[in-house]
Design an enzyme around this catalytic site. Structure first.
Site, PDB file in Angstrom:
ATOM      1  N   ILE A 136      -5.483  -3.341  -5.937  1.00  0.00           N
ATOM      2  CA  ILE A 136      -4.935  -2.776  -4.708  1.00  0.00           C
ATOM      3  C   ILE A 136      -3.836  -1.787  -5.110  1.00  0.00           C
ATOM      4  O   ILE A 136      -3.293  -1.864  -6.202  1.00  0.00           O
ATOM      5  CB  ILE A 136      -4.380  -3.865  -3.753  1.00  0.00           C
ATOM      6  CG1 ILE A 136      -3.405  -4.794  -4.474  1.00  0.00           C
ATOM      7  CG2 ILE A 136      -5.506  -4.667  -3.148  1.00  0.00           C
ATOM      8  CD1 ILE A 136      -2.834  -5.891  -3.589  1.00  0.00           C
ATOM      9  N   ASP A 137      -3.558  -0.839  -4.232  1.00  0.00           N
ATOM     10  CA  ASP A 137      -2.606   0.222  -4.551  1.00  0.00           C
ATOM     11  C   ASP A 137      -1.214  -0.314  -4.823  1.00  0.00           C
ATOM     12  O   ASP A 137      -0.851  -1.417  -4.392  1.00  0.00           O
ATOM     13  CB  ASP A 137      -2.534   1.234  -3.397  1.00  0.00           C
ATOM     14  CG  ASP A 137      -3.853   1.930  -3.144  1.00  0.00           C
ATOM     15  OD1 ASP A 137      -4.638   2.048  -4.108  1.00  0.00           O
ATOM     16  OD2 ASP A 137      -4.098   2.345  -1.999  1.00  0.00           O
ATOM     17  N   MET A 138      -0.412   0.492  -5.503  1.00  0.00           N
ATOM     18  CA  MET A 138       0.940   0.101  -5.876  1.00  0.00           C
ATOM     19  C   MET A 138       1.767  -0.349  -4.667  1.00  0.00           C
ATOM     20  O   MET A 138       2.487  -1.342  -4.721  1.00  0.00           O
ATOM     21  CB  MET A 138       1.645   1.273  -6.575  1.00  0.00           C
ATOM     22  CG  MET A 138       3.087   0.982  -6.961  1.00  0.00           C
ATOM     23  SD  MET A 138       3.883   2.329  -7.863  1.00  0.00           S
ATOM     24  CE  MET A 138       4.118   3.525  -6.520  1.00  0.00           C
ATOM     25  N   THR A 140       0.585  -1.356  -1.736  1.00  0.00           N
ATOM     26  CA  THR A 140      -0.106  -2.345  -0.911  1.00  0.00           C
ATOM     27  C   THR A 140       0.247  -3.724  -1.451  1.00  0.00           C
ATOM     28  O   THR A 140       0.258  -3.932  -2.660  1.00  0.00           O
ATOM     29  CB  THR A 140      -1.631  -2.142  -0.952  1.00  0.00           C
ATOM     30  OG1 THR A 140      -1.945  -0.849  -0.439  1.00  0.00           O
ATOM     31  CG2 THR A 140      -2.350  -3.191  -0.122  1.00  0.00           C
ATOM     32  N   ARG A 237      -6.939   3.380   4.013  1.00  0.00           N
ATOM     33  CA  ARG A 237      -6.030   4.503   4.256  1.00  0.00           C
ATOM     34  C   ARG A 237      -6.814   5.759   4.664  1.00  0.00           C
ATOM     35  O   ARG A 237      -6.446   6.452   5.619  1.00  0.00           O
ATOM     36  CB  ARG A 237      -5.194   4.769   3.010  1.00  0.00           C
ATOM     37  CG  ARG A 237      -4.311   3.594   2.607  1.00  0.00           C
ATOM     38  CD  ARG A 237      -3.753   3.764   1.199  1.00  0.00           C
ATOM     39  NE  ARG A 237      -2.889   4.937   1.106  1.00  0.00           N
ATOM     40  CZ  ARG A 237      -2.404   5.394  -0.042  1.00  0.00           C
ATOM     41  NH1 ARG A 237      -2.718   4.797  -1.194  1.00  0.00           N
ATOM     42  NH2 ARG A 237      -1.610   6.451  -0.053  1.00  0.00           N
TER      43      ARG A 237
END
Length: 301
Positions: A136-138, A140, A237
């Site tokens: 998962i993104d930084m 998130t 997103r």
């Protein structure tokens, strides 16, 4: 390592642009550097970046071997939601990168896992991503499963591929969504000109489906639940932005200036994660509690 391509379409396109689209992990600047150092051949001959392709051209790209740096185990606290001898599920905090990469070689989740698991992590994804099945993104937060052995990794990777793994997120988006629930079915690929962004208008987009449901309305903003059917980069997103409801705090796909400057990135939390356990064969589901920043924001709204 060599990559080979036969041009079957896009005649007349510059070779550097063509390769940047065909090889999404390589930036256009990196492609141009390869061309300049004669590591890109067309019909066994070096060319310039401005060379325009012809149907039937045979492209040979020589990629220099990159030595991956050693990962240092770091004593970083982990919020563990579940752990056994095969897997570990963590609640990732905001601003933590999942695995080392240029510019983030320390302080990542992998650095912390190397210390906690004493390096007992699956090796399928290589030295830089030991144990990592998905990410998962930084900015998130939320639940993420990591594998301690290759057998567990293969099992979970197959569940991801078959879209049988349950992944439910909560997010706050701009605007008041009219429908109570809906589905965004739009392919996602690398943005044609901005390489750090993804887009639903990319030429080589991959199938992507997100199901969303309204949980609460706040007038200018809406709290939603998103269930992933696929798992593309930046999927929620990009999909929510594509229907006019970008995530609150997402300055990449939404407004450049966030009305809540303390958010530090998109308001997105991986709440629920469920799958068949790789050893027991039983269904396992965990929930990551909402982080404090998210709870405080909901109180303000």
């Amino acid at each position: 390592m060599k990559e080979l391509f036969i041009v079957e379409s896009q005649e007349g396109e510059r070779i550097d642009r063509y390769l940047a689209e065909t090889m999404p992990d390589c930036s256009r600047a990196y492609i141009q550097k390869l061309i300049k150092t004669q590591n890109v051949l067309v019909n066994q001959e070096p060319v310039k970046a401005s060379y325009k392709l012809l149907i039937g051209d045979r492209l040979e790209i020589i990629l220099p071997e990159v030595r991956e740096p050693d990962i240092v185990a770091e004593d970083i606290p982990l919020d563990i939601l579940y752990e056994d001898s095969d897997i570990i599920i963590v609640n990732k905090p905001k601003q933590m990168v999942v695995h080392p990469a240029p510019g983030h070689l320390s302080g990542t989740l992998v650095n912390a896992l190397m210390y906690h698991c004493r390096q007992e992590l699956s090796g399928i994804n290589g030295m830089m991503r030991p144990g990592i099945v998905h990410r998962i993104d930084m900015d998130t937060t939320g639940s993420l499963v990591v594998c301690k052995n290759d057998k567990a990794h293969q099992s979970l990777a197959e569940q991801l591929k078959e879209h049988s793994m349950k992944r439910v997120y909560v997010a706050v988006v701009h605007g008041n969504i009219k429908e109570e629930e809906g589905t965004v079915d739009a392919p996602i690929g690398r943005h044609p000109t901005e390489r750090k962004r993804m887009s639903t208008h990319a030429k080589n987009g991959r199938h992507a489906v997100t199901h969303y449901k309204v949980l609460e309305r706040f007038g200018e903003y809406t709290l939603i639940q998103c269930k992933l059917e696929t798992g593309r980069t930046h999927q929620i997103r990009v999909h929510m932005a594509s229907i006019g409801h970008p995530l609150l705090g997402d300055v990449v796909y939404g407004p450049r200036k966030c009305p809540f400057p303390k958010l530090l990135g998109q308001t997105l939390h991986a709440k629920t994660l469920g799958f068949i356990h790789p050893k027991t064969g039983e269904y396992l589901e965990v929930e990551a509690p909402l982080p404090e920043y998210f709870q405080q924001l909901l109180e303000v709204l």
